[in-house]
Design a protein around this motif. Structure first.
Motif, PDB file in Angstrom:
ATOM      1  N   SER A 197      -6.256 -22.588 -11.792  1.00  0.00           N
ATOM      2  CA  SER A 197      -6.168 -22.346 -13.231  1.00  0.00           C
ATOM      3  C   SER A 197      -5.049 -21.370 -13.569  1.00  0.00           C
ATOM      4  O   SER A 197      -4.647 -21.252 -14.714  1.00  0.00           O
ATOM      5  CB  SER A 197      -7.491 -21.804 -13.760  1.00  0.00           C
ATOM      6  N   ALA A 198      -4.545 -20.661 -12.535  1.00  0.00           N
ATOM      7  CA  ALA A 198      -3.485 -19.674 -12.757  1.00  0.00           C
ATOM      8  C   ALA A 198      -2.678 -19.506 -11.477  1.00  0.00           C
ATOM      9  O   ALA A 198      -3.119 -19.878 -10.390  1.00  0.00           O
ATOM     10  CB  ALA A 198      -4.091 -18.343 -13.190  1.00  0.00           C
ATOM     11  N   TYR A 199      -1.494 -18.924 -11.617  1.00  0.00           N
ATOM     12  CA  TYR A 199      -0.658 -18.604 -10.468  1.00  0.00           C
ATOM     13  C   TYR A 199       0.176 -17.371 -10.790  1.00  0.00           C
ATOM     14  O   TYR A 199       0.401 -17.039 -11.943  1.00  0.00           O
ATOM     15  CB  TYR A 199       0.247 -19.783 -10.085  1.00  0.00           C
ATOM     16  N   ARG A 200       0.604 -16.679  -9.719  1.00  0.00           N
ATOM     17  CA  ARG A 200       1.444 -15.486  -9.863  1.00  0.00           C
ATOM     18  C   ARG A 200       2.600 -15.601  -8.880  1.00  0.00           C
ATOM     19  O   ARG A 200       2.394 -15.841  -7.690  1.00  0.00           O
ATOM     20  CB  ARG A 200       0.628 -14.225  -9.563  1.00  0.00           C
ATOM     21  N   VAL A 201       3.820 -15.449  -9.370  1.00  0.00           N
ATOM     22  CA  VAL A 201       5.000 -15.512  -8.518  1.00  0.00           C
ATOM     23  C   VAL A 201       5.019 -14.260  -7.640  1.00  0.00           C
ATOM     24  O   VAL A 201       4.958 -13.140  -8.146  1.00  0.00           O
ATOM     25  CB  VAL A 201       6.292 -15.607  -9.354  1.00  0.00           C
ATOM     26  N   ILE A 202       5.063 -14.485  -6.322  1.00  0.00           N
ATOM     27  CA  ILE A 202       5.085 -13.354  -5.401  1.00  0.00           C
ATOM     28  C   ILE A 202       6.423 -13.227  -4.683  1.00  0.00           C
ATOM     29  O   ILE A 202       6.696 -12.203  -4.057  1.00  0.00           O
ATOM     30  CB  ILE A 202       3.926 -13.430  -4.382  1.00  0.00           C
ATOM     31  N   GLU A 203       7.262 -14.246  -4.792  1.00  0.00           N
ATOM     32  CA  GLU A 203       8.592 -14.201  -4.191  1.00  0.00           C
ATOM     33  C   GLU A 203       9.468 -15.233  -4.882  1.00  0.00           C
ATOM     34  O   GLU A 203       9.025 -16.343  -5.148  1.00  0.00           O
ATOM     35  CB  GLU A 203       8.483 -14.511  -2.691  1.00  0.00           C
ATOM     36  N   THR A 242      20.181 -22.741  -5.195  1.00  0.00           N
ATOM     37  CA  THR A 242      18.938 -23.427  -5.550  1.00  0.00           C
ATOM     38  C   THR A 242      17.807 -22.410  -5.443  1.00  0.00           C
ATOM     39  O   THR A 242      17.932 -21.399  -4.775  1.00  0.00           O
ATOM     40  CB  THR A 242      18.635 -24.623  -4.619  1.00  0.00           C
ATOM     41  N   TRP A 243      16.724 -22.694  -6.114  1.00  0.00           N
ATOM     42  CA  TRP A 243      15.592 -21.774  -6.155  1.00  0.00           C
ATOM     43  C   TRP A 243      14.666 -21.964  -4.970  1.00  0.00           C
ATOM     44  O   TRP A 243      14.424 -23.082  -4.515  1.00  0.00           O
ATOM     45  CB  TRP A 243      14.776 -22.010  -7.427  1.00  0.00           C
ATOM     46  N   HIS A 244      14.119 -20.857  -4.495  1.00  0.00           N
ATOM     47  CA  HIS A 244      12.982 -20.849  -3.582  1.00  0.00           C
ATOM     48  C   HIS A 244      11.968 -19.893  -4.200  1.00  0.00           C
ATOM     49  O   HIS A 244      12.282 -18.728  -4.450  1.00  0.00           O
ATOM     50  CB  HIS A 244      13.342 -20.386  -2.180  1.00  0.00           C
ATOM     51  N   VAL A 245      10.766 -20.390  -4.459  1.00  0.00           N
ATOM     52  CA  VAL A 245       9.735 -19.597  -5.133  1.00  0.00           C
ATOM     53  C   VAL A 245       8.409 -19.793  -4.408  1.00  0.00           C
ATOM     54  O   VAL A 245       8.057 -20.908  -4.039  1.00  0.00           O
ATOM     55  CB  VAL A 245       9.582 -20.030  -6.608  1.00  0.00           C
ATOM     56  N   THR A 246       7.696 -18.691  -4.215  1.00  0.00           N
ATOM     57  CA  THR A 246       6.340 -18.732  -3.664  1.00  0.00           C
ATOM     58  C   THR A 246       5.406 -18.111  -4.686  1.00  0.00           C
ATOM     59  O   THR A 246       5.731 -17.079  -5.282  1.00  0.00           O
ATOM     60  CB  THR A 246       6.259 -17.966  -2.329  1.00  0.00           C
ATOM     61  N   ALA A 247       4.272 -18.733  -4.876  1.00  0.00           N
ATOM     62  CA  ALA A 247       3.300 -18.236  -5.853  1.00  0.00           C
ATOM     63  C   ALA A 247       1.902 -18.252  -5.244  1.00  0.00           C
ATOM     64  O   ALA A 247       1.569 -19.130  -4.454  1.00  0.00           O
ATOM     65  CB  ALA A 247       3.307 -19.091  -7.116  1.00  0.00           C
ATOM     66  N   GLU A 248       1.106 -17.250  -5.610  1.00  0.00           N
ATOM     67  CA  GLU A 248      -0.299 -17.225  -5.219  1.00  0.00           C
ATOM     68  C   GLU A 248      -1.104 -17.945  -6.289  1.00  0.00           C
ATOM     69  O   GLU A 248      -0.859 -17.765  -7.489  1.00  0.00           O
ATOM     70  CB  GLU A 248      -0.802 -15.789  -5.066  1.00  0.00           C
ATOM     71  N   LEU A 249      -2.047 -18.764  -5.854  1.00  0.00           N
ATOM     72  CA  LEU A 249      -2.890 -19.522  -6.763  1.00  0.00           C
ATOM     73  C   LEU A 249      -4.213 -18.804  -6.993  1.00  0.00           C
ATOM     74  O   LEU A 249      -4.718 -18.113  -6.112  1.00  0.00           O
ATOM     75  CB  LEU A 249      -3.185 -20.912  -6.192  1.00  0.00           C
TER      76      LEU A 249
END
Length: 85
Positions: A64-70, A76-83
């Protein structure tokens, strides 16, 4: 990287149409249950495009939500998010 995270954080105040998974900040995430992480790599586009892709991928995982942690942009983009559920 700080600039990139700041840009993505600023985008958190924007509404995103039909996306169910919402971008949250660190304070908001403290009240949510972690449900794993997701990553996007080699993605071209503006931060809003990345946010839309993250939201869609989070939706697919049942979050239901996510937070970008990196996040980083080296052409080009590289993105990691916690769910969160």
């Amino acid at each position: 990287m700080k600039t990139t995270l700041a840009v993505l954080s600023l985008l958190s105040v924007l509404s995103f149409g039909a996306s169910a998974a919402q971008l949250v900040n660190a304070e908001q995430s403290q009240h949510l249950q972690s449900a794993g992480t997701i990553s996007l790599g080699g993605v071209a586009g503006a931060p809003m495009d990345i946010r839309q892709q993250l939201s869609q991928k989070a939706d697919e995982q049942g979050a239901s939500a996510y937070r970008v942690i990196e996040a980083r942009n080296d052409n080009t983009w590289h993105v990691t998010a916690e769910l969160y559920k």
